[in-house]
Design a protein around this motif. Structure first.
Motif, PDB file in Angstrom:
ATOM      1  N   LYS A 191       0.825  -1.210   0.000  1.00 32.70           N
ATOM      2  CA  LYS A 191       0.000   0.000   0.000  1.00 32.70           C
ATOM      3  C   LYS A 191       0.861   1.263   0.000  1.00 32.70           C
ATOM      4  O   LYS A 191       0.431   2.305  -0.507  1.00 32.70           O
ATOM      5  CB  LYS A 191      -0.927   0.001   1.211  1.00 32.70           C
ATOM      6  N   GLY A 253      -3.829   6.750  -1.793  1.00 31.04           N
ATOM      7  CA  GLY A 253      -4.763   7.309  -0.811  1.00 31.04           C
ATOM      8  C   GLY A 253      -4.852   8.814  -0.877  1.00 31.04           C
ATOM      9  O   GLY A 253      -5.902   9.397  -0.570  1.00 31.04           O
ATOM     10  N   ASN A 254      -3.735   9.477  -1.280  1.00 35.81           N
ATOM     11  CA  ASN A 254      -3.801  10.940  -1.404  1.00 35.81           C
ATOM     12  C   ASN A 254      -3.259  11.426  -2.748  1.00 35.81           C
ATOM     13  O   ASN A 254      -2.898  12.591  -2.902  1.00 35.81           O
ATOM     14  CB  ASN A 254      -3.041  11.613  -0.255  1.00 35.81           C
TER      15      ASN A 254
END
Length: 824
Positions: A191, A253-254
């Protein structure tokens, strides 16, 4: 159909992009049951993106029968132009696309991604297996199978689920969720591994009126913190992308998302990016008004570790995501789809022949093998493309130095980067190889290219025996004890001969310190020059005649394409050092470095063996003019004996004169034809190599026999040292032993070097005669014609093999025919 009713291995493919549709085509032709789920309402949407299909993917598409249509709907690439921020050329335009065609049999084609997807869809015989408006919402996994559930409530059961759904893969996310209890650290690392340091505005412009844009030309501008690349096509069409470096590094995620307004703002900021320089040139701002489709996206980079879990596997961008700068992302997706299809085909065939359902363990084993096959190459491609992105955006000190100092001198950088990403490409094992893919000058080879480069450290370690010869030679050939004799003789000003006295020339170049040093070196050659020691004279005449072979080979190696950006390009550095400390000390270093930096993989393409004919055609004339002729005149000048010392002064600086002669002869007498030779005439230099090195070897052999037959001395007495030079009691005796050891170490290193090179050939399956047979031939040759001729003939034999034989794993008509027991 429920699980109990199925009688065949079934695959569920999620995602109808390049990877998914390639896999669908491969599975159809492998006669494997499958269904493909695409979340969009159409298979081939227009999203403003273009894509390049390189030979690695072209071969697979050709196997599938889709390449012709893809090629006809694309623009073949022609010439690459690398420019700075002002649009000025950084390096010479290169014909890498033409060279790639010659090497592989396929042109690199650039076109709309939409067209590629449409061709892949239309190539299917049964398109009913492609289901649109199927957005994955859940995956249910058990030991007997896997089920894909869509938002519309439909579900599909199979033995394997493949996530071909891109960089933000839902399949991968579900796989992480299922694997997390057993592998929490691995999942967290995956991730965190995806980053985004650049964004990119992709666009397709149509109807552009710019006469300077030639279809097939690729223009790339390197700028600090931004870059621009464009591909011109017929009818005023331009495929382009522009990048900028983001203010920070983003992670999964960002990672930012962009709107159409963001794209307009991007053009406002970077509209001055140069496509073509000059008042009638082009900038990004000129392309924007006629842009018919575009999209601004963040550029992700990732090398995921978890490729599969249970009955779930991923393919394409969902497991390896590269920047678009090298243009190989889609090609890597095609390769991964092919590699996975090979494994699926084996499982499906096993079920069909045995009648036994495939177990989860067997699926997991196949997926593990698939990862092992593809991971090295995919990781290498991500790294190579990432490096190119940083170079084009001049991001970081190392890329600044690369762009500033190396790129202007290395027009081969991009073609070789691409070629290394192509040569080891995956193929479909269950479909025939097209003849086009077997006839190039750099055949596909599954054990070469990115991910399979031979370790230079390993080669360096293996070659340590060569390097050790240098240290032994330094000890054996220590001149400390003789310097006092040489200096005393020089200072005396007179050399006493039986026939009278000869003044010692102390000034020639009118540089006192330099002339004093050369005068000392000259004294070591007086026994030969004035025939004080007839045995030593015969040895030195043969030794330095053999040197013609050695120096000519060094010049050829310096001009070789496979030795670009290696120290082999500096032969006169080694000849100069040889004049200072003895060739016996320097030759082992040269041979050590050559073996380290010139592995067989450097010559996987015929054009990599090629030398720059402008230089190599000048090699022997320059060597004869500056090395051999001055020495022969020095020992035979019939007039005033002191003039021989003047010639000796000239000869001592032959490395300087050789460099100047090669430069002058090559430019006055020959044209630089490398640009066309490497594409169309990769064996152009072979005749002159055979003439020059063969002629020099013949001269060496003649002098060897003259030495053996003239003067009444035996070969052993002339050539074999019988004591350490330091143990001698006079300068004459010292010089005689020193020069014998110099030849032993100098040519001994070259003979050992040839042994190493022929061992490489044998390991590559290119030495059909066998290494021991080659070594035996070398021993016989050494006794019959001497070391110079043996080195020359051995080097020419290797050259012939490099030019006419291919690596044992290279895919050629002969190798494929041997594999299948028939001609291809």
């Amino acid at each position: 159909m429920d699980d109990a009713e199925r009688s065949r291995f079934r695959v569920i493919v999620v995602g109808g992009g390049v990877a998914g549709l390639t896999l669908a085509n491969a599975l159809e032709q492998a006669d494997v049951d499958y269904v493909l789920l695409e979340r969009r309402k159409e298979v081939a949407p227009q999203v403003g993106a273009s894509i390049g299909m390189f030979p690695s993917a072209a071969r697979i598409l050709d196997q599938l029968g889709a390449w012709k249509a893809v090629h006809e709907g694309s623009e073949p690439l022609r010439v690459f132009y690398t420019r700075d921020s002002a649009g000025q050329l950084i390096s010479e335009p290169d014909l890498s696309a033409l060279m790639a065609h010659a090497r592989t049999g396929y042109q690199t084609a650039w076109g709309e991604r939409q067209n590629l997807l449409q061709v892949l869809y239309e190539n299917l015989k049964d398109p009913s297996r492609i289901l649109v408006n199927k957005d994955l919402v859940d995956v249910r996994h058990d030991s007997d199978g896997v089920t894909a559930v869509c938002t519309d409530g439909s579900s599909f059961r199979g033995d394997l689920l493949v996530g071909a759904d891109g960089v933000f893969s839902k399949v991968r996310a579900k796989m992480w969720e299922l694997a997390a209890p057993d592998h929490p650290d691995l999942i967290q690392a995956d991730k965190n591994c995806m980053i985004s340091e650049y964004n990119c505005l992709f666009g397709i412009t149509k109807g552009l009126d710019c006469p300077r844009l030639t279809p097939g030309d690729v223009n790339t501008s390197f700028n600090r913190g931004r870059c621009c690349l464009s591909i011109a096509a017929e009818g005023g069409k331009v495929y382009w992308f522009a990048q900028e470096r983001l203010p920070e590094t983003y992670h999964l995620g960002n990672i930012p998302r962009y709107t159409d307004d963001d794209a307009s703002d991007f053009v406002d900021r970077h509209g001055d990016l140069v496509v073509l320089p000059g008042p009638d040139g082009l900038t990004l701002a000129d392309l924007w008004p006629k842009t018919v489709s575009s999209r601004l996206v963040a550029i992700e980079e990732a090398k995921f570790e978890l490729w599969h879990w249970g009955r779930i596997g991923c393919v394409g961008d969902s497991i390896h995501k590269s920047t678009p700068n090298l243009g190989v992302g889609g090609n890597a997706a095609v390769e991964s789809a092919a590699a996975l299809a090979n494994g699926i085909k084996r499982l499906a065939d096993s079920w069909a022949t045995s009648g036994r359902r495939t177990t989860q363990a067997e699926v997991e084993g196949m997926l593990a093998e698939y990862k092992a096959i593809r991971e090295l190459r995919s990781d290498a491609i991500v790294d190579a493309s990432g490096f190119l992105a940083r170079a084009q955006n001049i991001h970081g000190l190392n890329t600044q130095l690369f762009v500033r100092f190396f790129l202007p001198r290395l027009a081969e950088f991009l073609p070789e980067l691409m070629s290394n990403a192509i040569i080891g490409a995956t193929k479909l094992d269950f479909l025939p190889l097209p003849m086009a893919s077997l006839t190039g000058t750099r055949p596909f080879n599954p054990v070469q290219g990115d991910g399979f480069r031979e370790s230079r450290l390993k080669r360096m370690f293996l070659a340590l025996p060569l390097l050790s010869l240098t240290f032994i030679a330094l000890w054996v050939m220590d001149v400390t004890t003789a310097l006092e004799w040489a200096e005393s003789l020089r200072n005396s000003g007179v050399l006493h001969l039986p026939s009278g006295s000869v003044p010692i020339l102390r000034s020639f170049y009118y540089l006192k310190g330099f002339d004093d040093f050369i005068a000392i070196v000259n004294t070591f050659f007086f026994p030969t020059v004035y025939n004080i020691d007839p045995v030593s004279r015969q040895q030195l005449v043969s030794f330095l005649t053999d040197g013609v072979v050695m120096v000519t080979i060094w010049v050829f190696e310096s001009a070789r394409r496979g030795n670009i950006l290696t120290i082999m390009q500096l032969p006169n550095l080694f000849t100069a050092l040889g004049q200072l400390v003895g060739i016996g000390v320097v030759a082992p270093v040269y041979c050590f470095l050559h073996y380290t930096f010139s592995p067989i993989e450097n010559f996987s393409a015929l054009d990599q063996r090629l030398t720059n004919t402008r230089v190599s055609f000048a090699a022997l004339p320059a060597v004869v003019l500056t090395y051999l002729l001055p020495f022969y005149l020095t020992i035979s000048w019939p007039g005033e004996l002191v003039f021989r010392q003047s010639l000796l002064y000239v000869w001592q600086l032959y490395p300087v004169w050789l460099s100047l002669a090669i430069w002058g002869i090559s430019r006055l007498c020959f044209k630089n034809t490398m640009a066309s030779d490497k594409v169309y005439h990769p064996q152009k230099d072979l005749p002159v190599m055979r003439l020059y090195v063969g002629g020099a070897a013949a001269l060496s052999a003649g002098v060897w026999w003259w030495t053996a037959l003239a003067g009444g001395y035996g070969l052993r007495e002339v050539f074999m040292p019988d004591a350490l030079p330091r143990s001698m009691g006079s300068l004459t005796a010292f010089a005689g032993q020193f020069l014998r050891w110099d030849e032993v170490f100098g040519f001994g290193a070259h003979l050992v070097w040839l042994g190493y090179l022929f061992w490489d050939l044998a390991a590559a399956g290119m030495l059909r005669e066998g290494w021991f047979a080659a070594a035996g031939a070398g021993v016989v040759s050494l006794l019959l014609v001497g070391p110079g001729a043996t080195v020359g003939m051995g080097w020419l034999w290797r050259e012939h093999i490099l030019a006419t034989r291919r690596h044992k794993c290279a895919l050629t008509p002969e190798s494929v025919g041997r594999l299948h027991g028939k001609a291809v």
